[in-house]
Design an enzyme around this catalytic site. Structure first.
Site, PDB file in Angstrom:
ATOM      1  N   MET A 114       0.876  -1.094  -0.014  1.00 24.63           N
ATOM      2  CA  MET A 114       0.009  -0.067   0.240  1.00 24.63           C
ATOM      3  C   MET A 114       0.909   1.114  -0.082  1.00 24.63           C
ATOM      4  O   MET A 114       2.171   1.222  -0.262  1.00 24.63           O
ATOM      5  CB  MET A 114      -1.000   0.170   1.304  1.00 24.63           C
ATOM      6  CG  MET A 114      -1.892  -1.187   1.277  1.00 24.63           C
ATOM      7  SD  MET A 114      -3.173  -0.954  -0.284  1.00 24.63           S
ATOM      8  CE  MET A 114      -4.095  -2.460  -0.019  1.00 24.63           C
ATOM      9  N   CYS A 115       0.261   2.262   0.260  1.00 23.49           N
ATOM     10  CA  CYS A 115       0.966   3.550   0.111  1.00 23.49           C
ATOM     11  C   CYS A 115       1.170   4.318   1.458  1.00 23.49           C
ATOM     12  O   CYS A 115       0.912   3.549   2.409  1.00 23.49           O
ATOM     13  CB  CYS A 115       0.005   4.630  -0.468  1.00 23.49           C
ATOM     14  SG  CYS A 115      -0.413   4.064  -2.227  1.00 23.49           S
ATOM     15  N   GLN A 116       1.815   5.611   1.714  1.00 27.30           N
ATOM     16  CA  GLN A 116       1.843   5.956   2.739  1.00 27.30           C
ATOM     17  C   GLN A 116       1.828   7.568   2.859  1.00 27.30           C
ATOM     18  O   GLN A 116       1.858   8.097   1.750  1.00 27.30           O
ATOM     19  CB  GLN A 116       3.414   6.027   3.324  1.00 27.30           C
ATOM     20  CG  GLN A 116       3.783   4.426   3.894  1.00 27.30           C
ATOM     21  CD  GLN A 116       4.761   4.409   4.776  1.00 27.30           C
ATOM     22  OE1 GLN A 116       5.270   5.439   5.548  1.00 27.30           O
ATOM     23  NE2 GLN A 116       5.326   3.354   5.070  1.00 27.30           N
ATOM     24  N   ILE A 140       3.478   8.943  -0.914  1.00 28.12           N
ATOM     25  CA  ILE A 140       4.273   7.874  -1.514  1.00 28.12           C
ATOM     26  C   ILE A 140       3.574   6.798  -1.737  1.00 28.12           C
ATOM     27  O   ILE A 140       2.899   6.081  -1.235  1.00 28.12           O
ATOM     28  CB  ILE A 140       5.465   7.721  -0.911  1.00 28.12           C
ATOM     29  CG1 ILE A 140       5.404   6.924   0.341  1.00 28.12           C
ATOM     30  CG2 ILE A 140       6.620   8.917  -0.896  1.00 28.12           C
ATOM     31  CD1 ILE A 140       6.733   6.720   1.175  1.00 28.12           C
ATOM     32  N   ASN A 142      -4.774   6.102   0.928  1.00 28.46           N
ATOM     33  CA  ASN A 142      -3.771   4.846   1.080  1.00 28.46           C
ATOM     34  C   ASN A 142      -4.670   3.725   1.335  1.00 28.46           C
ATOM     35  O   ASN A 142      -5.521   3.823   2.277  1.00 28.46           O
ATOM     36  CB  ASN A 142      -2.943   5.152   2.293  1.00 28.46           C
ATOM     37  CG  ASN A 142      -2.531   3.590   2.857  1.00 28.46           C
ATOM     38  OD1 ASN A 142      -2.206   2.630   1.824  1.00 28.46           O
ATOM     39  ND2 ASN A 142      -2.258   3.696   4.164  1.00 28.46           N
TER      40      ASN A 142
END
Length: 268
Positions: A1-3, A78, A108
């Site tokens: 996943m994203c942050q 990100i 996210n």
């Protein structure tokens, strides 16, 4: 996943210290290497930097890290791609105009089977579930309140109701701001810290960098930093309970509402 990384302050503040640690997670100390972006509010204007390259090697990220842009509200992201190819059009944060203000959104998670009807007032450019959710959220707010922005309390309550609908499709951690406030939804994982007097030193987890905030602040300054995972290893970060929506304004958590116990079973 994203942050995710967000900042909300009572005075314009630079995010260079926090972004230094966050940038490293985009391919150096973590696997989120599918692009990055950051948005700074300055009055009614917004500076938006996007790059589909990993933030750890992005020349644009280096520029941001060394350029002390001061803002009261910042959102950064990100990416670890789940829906939509790696490309500029699928890079967060996303920006749209509503009620004469720019709105910024970053997400996210992974929303499955989320195909809402869009009336054309806000349409996604890329192919992410995130941008689709953002467009639907703004569409529903405009339909609910018309051409005039509501009071912040009514707006927060409306975002809360819409978040309940979207969160049923999966993991929906997000940051949202129009420059006056910052809303944060912890579907599964978000933490925050409020830095205020008496200020002390902080040390990054992802870089051997320490800042003594007492040397770069005034006693009146107050800064809330929100991140998927804590950025420092010597400060007491507060983990937001899963299924909670938070309203940050002037560097404090102004209100919190429960949305759900956590993601549904549809979450990947």
């Amino acid at each position: 996943m994203c942050q995710l990384l967000g900042m909300n302050c009572n005075v314009p503040t630079d995010i260079c210290f926090s972004f230094t640690g966050f940038q490293a997670r985009g391919g150096a100390t973590d696997v989120h290497s599918d692009g990055w972006g950051i948005a700074f509010f300055e009055g009614k204007g917004t500076r938006l930097f996007l790059d589909p390259q990993p933030s750890c090697t992005s020349p644009v990220a280096e520029l941001v890290r060394h350029y002390p842009i001061r803002s009261k509200n910042v959102i950064s992201h990100i990416r670890k791609a789940t829906q939509g190819a790696i490309g500029l059009e699928n890079t967060h944060p996303f920006m749209r105009e509503l009620w004469g203000r720019y709105w910024i959104f970053a997400h996210n998670g992974n929303l499955l089977d989320f195909t809402p009807n869009l009336d054309g007032s806000f349409l996604p450019v890329g192919l992410t579930d995130s941008e689709r959710a953002f467009c639907w959220l703004l569409q529903e707010l405009r339909q609910r309140f018309g051409s005039t922005a509501p009071a912040h309390t009514a707006l927060f309550d409306a975002v809360h109701a819409l978040t309940l609908e979207i969160a049923g499709h999966g993991e929906f951690n997000f940051l949202l701001s129009n420059g006056d406030w910052l809303f944060a939804h912890a579907s599964t994982k978000l933490s925050y810290i409020i830095r205020q007097a008496p200020f002390t030193q902080a040390h990054l987890m992802d870089h051997d960098v320490t800042v003594d905030f007492s040397n770069v602040t005034t006693p009146e300054d107050r800064v809330a930093v929100i991140a998927t995972l804590p950025l420092t290893d010597n400060e007491a970060w507060i983990e937001m309970p899963a299924g909670t929506l938070w309203w940050f304004e002037e560097g404090v958590a102004a209100k919190t509402l429960a949305t759900c116990p956590g993601p549904s079973k549809k979450t990947a």
